[in-house]
Design an enzyme around this catalytic site. Structure first.
Site, PDB file in Angstrom:
ATOM      1  N   ALA A 126     -61.187 -43.928  31.120  1.00  0.00           N
ATOM      2  CA  ALA A 126     -60.120 -44.689  30.471  1.00  0.00           C
ATOM      3  C   ALA A 126     -60.612 -46.091  30.127  1.00  0.00           C
ATOM      4  O   ALA A 126     -61.366 -46.705  30.882  1.00  0.00           O
ATOM      5  CB  ALA A 126     -58.901 -44.777  31.390  1.00  0.00           C
ATOM      6  N   THR A 127     -60.157 -46.595  28.989  1.00  0.00           N
ATOM      7  CA  THR A 127     -60.501 -47.961  28.593  1.00  0.00           C
ATOM      8  C   THR A 127     -60.088 -48.950  29.678  1.00  0.00           C
ATOM      9  O   THR A 127     -60.842 -49.872  30.014  1.00  0.00           O
ATOM     10  CB  THR A 127     -59.827 -48.315  27.252  1.00  0.00           C
ATOM     11  OG1 THR A 127     -60.257 -47.369  26.271  1.00  0.00           O
ATOM     12  CG2 THR A 127     -60.180 -49.718  26.809  1.00  0.00           C
TER      13      THR A 127
ATOM     14  N   MET B 142     -62.664 -48.911  32.311  1.00  0.00           N
ATOM     15  CA  MET B 142     -63.902 -49.572  31.898  1.00  0.00           C
ATOM     16  C   MET B 142     -63.741 -51.090  32.029  1.00  0.00           C
ATOM     17  O   MET B 142     -64.631 -51.785  32.524  1.00  0.00           O
ATOM     18  CB  MET B 142     -64.269 -49.201  30.455  1.00  0.00           C
ATOM     19  CG  MET B 142     -65.609 -49.778  30.022  1.00  0.00           C
ATOM     20  SD  MET B 142     -66.031 -49.462  28.293  1.00  0.00           S
ATOM     21  CE  MET B 142     -65.003 -50.685  27.476  1.00  0.00           C
TER      22      MET B 142
ATOM     23  N   GLU C 290     -64.583 -56.196  35.141  1.00  0.00           N
ATOM     24  CA  GLU C 290     -64.067 -57.258  36.005  1.00  0.00           C
ATOM     25  C   GLU C 290     -64.702 -57.186  37.390  1.00  0.00           C
ATOM     26  O   GLU C 290     -65.107 -58.214  37.953  1.00  0.00           O
ATOM     27  CB  GLU C 290     -62.541 -57.177  36.103  1.00  0.00           C
ATOM     28  CG  GLU C 290     -61.845 -57.566  34.817  1.00  0.00           C
ATOM     29  CD  GLU C 290     -60.412 -57.948  35.055  1.00  0.00           C
ATOM     30  OE1 GLU C 290     -60.174 -59.098  35.492  1.00  0.00           O
ATOM     31  OE2 GLU C 290     -59.535 -57.101  34.804  1.00  0.00           O
TER      32      GLU C 290
ATOM     33  N   GLY D  42     -59.217 -62.719  35.936  1.00  0.00           N
ATOM     34  CA  GLY D  42     -59.459 -62.498  34.524  1.00  0.00           C
ATOM     35  C   GLY D  42     -58.403 -63.195  33.688  1.00  0.00           C
ATOM     36  O   GLY D  42     -57.222 -63.178  34.034  1.00  0.00           O
TER      37      GLY D  42
ATOM     38  N   HIS E  13     -64.371 -50.238  22.978  1.00  0.00           N
ATOM     39  CA  HIS E  13     -64.655 -49.018  23.740  1.00  0.00           C
ATOM     40  C   HIS E  13     -64.905 -47.946  22.691  1.00  0.00           C
ATOM     41  O   HIS E  13     -63.963 -47.380  22.142  1.00  0.00           O
ATOM     42  CB  HIS E  13     -63.488 -48.647  24.657  1.00  0.00           C
ATOM     43  CG  HIS E  13     -63.802 -47.545  25.612  1.00  0.00           C
ATOM     44  ND1 HIS E  13     -62.850 -47.018  26.444  1.00  0.00           N
ATOM     45  CD2 HIS E  13     -64.954 -46.867  25.874  1.00  0.00           C
ATOM     46  CE1 HIS E  13     -63.400 -46.053  27.181  1.00  0.00           C
ATOM     47  NE2 HIS E  13     -64.672 -45.942  26.842  1.00  0.00           N
TER      48      HIS E  13
ATOM     49  N   ARG F 137     -63.160 -65.422  32.827  1.00  0.00           N
ATOM     50  CA  ARG F 137     -62.556 -65.504  34.152  1.00  0.00           C
ATOM     51  C   ARG F 137     -62.350 -66.974  34.509  1.00  0.00           C
ATOM     52  O   ARG F 137     -63.071 -67.843  34.005  1.00  0.00           O
ATOM     53  CB  ARG F 137     -63.443 -64.842  35.212  1.00  0.00           C
ATOM     54  CG  ARG F 137     -63.664 -63.359  34.930  1.00  0.00           C
ATOM     55  CD  ARG F 137     -64.292 -62.624  36.077  1.00  0.00           C
ATOM     56  NE  ARG F 137     -63.411 -62.482  37.221  1.00  0.00           N
ATOM     57  CZ  ARG F 137     -62.380 -61.649  37.286  1.00  0.00           C
ATOM     58  NH1 ARG F 137     -62.072 -60.875  36.272  1.00  0.00           N
ATOM     59  NH2 ARG F 137     -61.641 -61.581  38.375  1.00  0.00           N
TER      60      ARG F 137
END
Length: 148
Positions: free
Chosen positions: A46-47, A50, A55, A74, A81, A125
């Site tokens: 899943a995006t 990813m 992170e 974040g 993707h 971040r």
């Protein structure tokens, strides 16, 4: 950014790599059962996973540079993707710190699976003081319960 003398100095050019073996829990249909639209989707990375992996890679890279009371959160993600990754393949996240502006850190990120690049872009971040952050979070929660 001031740091304790016992911590290494954080600087542009920091690089870090992590690897993830894609398991069913990382796939689109397994994201969250309360989101029924995902249940019949292909079982690929899943995006959202990813991005979470990116992170995590940044968090791990930064740990040696933060005091015990600091963490990072974040604040911005700009990542493509572009290729599906099935269960069983390994994904590698490579990050490079490319900018430091006060407490704001900008990373160049690339993810690859066994077949090639699956995503790339940037991730920002912010360094936070955990006690202060949690205090403000509590204040926000209290305000939300008194002013729905």
């Amino acid at each position: 950014m001031s740091q304790s003398n016992t911590l290494p100095l954080l600087s542009v050019g920091l690089r870090h790599t992590e690897r993830l073996s894609v398991a069913p829990i990382h796939t689109v249909p397994e994201i969250d059962e309360s989101w029924p639209g995902f249940r019949d989707m292909p079982p690929v990375l899943a995006t959202a996973m990813m991005i979470a992996f990116i992170e995590q890679t940044c968090v791990q890279a930064l740990r040696p540079f933060l005091s015990s009371g600091q963490r990072t959160v974040g604040t911005h993600v700009d990542v493509s993707h572009v290729a599906a990754t099935p269960v069983g393949m390994t994904v590698t996240a490579e990050i490079e710190l490319i900018e430091i502006e006060g407490r704001s850190l900008l990373f160049k990120v690339t993810c690859r699976d066994d077949a090639g690049v699956i995503g790339e872009g940037t991730h920002r971040r912010a360094i936070i003081e955990m006690d202060r952050f949690m205090k403000r979070l509590g204040e926000k929660s209290a305000a939300a319960t008194t002013h729905p």
